[in-house]
Design a protein around this motif. Structure first.
Motif, short mmCIF file in Angstrom:
data_model
loop_
_atom_site.label_atom_id
_atom_site.label_comp_id
_atom_site.label_asym_id
_atom_site.label_seq_id
_atom_site.Cartn_x
_atom_site.Cartn_y
_atom_site.Cartn_z
N ASN A 117 0.79 -1.22 0.15
CA ASN A 117 -0.09 0.13 0.07
C ASN A 117 0.86 1.19 -0.17
O ASN A 117 2.17 1.24 0.30
N LYS A 118 0.27 2.50 -0.26
CA LYS A 118 1.09 3.55 -0.36
C LYS A 118 2.00 3.97 0.55
O LYS A 118 3.06 4.52 0.48
N THR A 119 1.28 3.60 1.98
CA THR A 119 2.04 4.11 3.22
C THR A 119 3.29 3.43 3.51
O THR A 119 4.33 3.66 4.29
N ASP A 120 3.28 2.14 2.86
CA ASP A 120 4.54 1.37 3.00
C ASP A 120 5.50 1.24 2.05
O ASP A 120 6.67 0.62 1.90
N GLU A 151 -2.95 -4.28 -1.08
CA GLU A 151 -2.89 -3.59 0.17
C GLU A 151 -2.06 -4.14 1.23
O GLU A 151 -2.57 -4.33 2.45
N THR A 153 0.86 -4.40 4.01
CA THR A 153 1.57 -3.62 5.01
C THR A 153 2.74 -4.62 5.28
O THR A 153 2.46 -5.70 5.68
#
Length: 155
Positions: A117-120, A151, A153
């Motif tokens: 996902n974008k945050t990781d 998605e 993480t």
């Protein structure tokens, strides 16, 4: 006579309008009263739904399941929350510039592809081939014999 009907109609419209504006807007049905009483009786907020625990699986088990029977593997893993552990085969960018971590699956040619996902995505720069990793993902089925995870993480 026309004037009388015109004024009578205007008075009726005015009374209806006043009734709608200042009238009781609550329905007078027994069902509505019961719902209102239940709402007042319960001052506790609605409980939050409990998320299902993640299903722990290794990348090798996931790869073997899809190799043996895609339909059965989809029933077991697709759209499920998974905690996947394995060894990193490669770290690449996908067609939409997303970071994809490929895990060794026991098949030398096809691994398990985990889209971060974008945050990781920023953490991907610290990963190395051969490194053991654990990911929290959603199973996304199989594409051209490759098990897919979305998605993800890094745990």
């Amino acid at each position: 006579m026309k004037k009388f009907l015109k004024w009578t109609g205007a008075v009726i419209v005015a009374l209806i309008t006043i009734g709608l504006i200042f009238g009781d807007n609550k329905p007078n049905t027994a069902e509505a009263k019961i719902k209102e009483e239940q709402a007042h009786a319960s001052n506790t907020p609605n409980p939050q739904p409990v998320a299902a625990p993640a299903l722990a699986v290794t990348a090798k088990t996931l790869g073997k399941a899809y190799e043996d029977n895609e339909a059965a593997a989809d029933q077991q893993y697709k759209d499920k929350v998974l905690e996947v552990s394995g060894s990193i085969k490669s770290i690449t960018k996908g067609p939409f510039d997303e970071v994809v971590v490929e895990l060794k699956s026991g098949n030398d040619f096809l691994g398990v592809q985990a889209k971060l996902n974008k945050t990781d995505e920023a953490k991907a720069g610290q990963l190395k081939k051969g490194q053991a990793i654990k990911l929290h993902c959603t199973g996304a089925g199989e594409v051209t014999s490759i098990p897919m995870l979305d998605e993800c993480t890094i745990l």
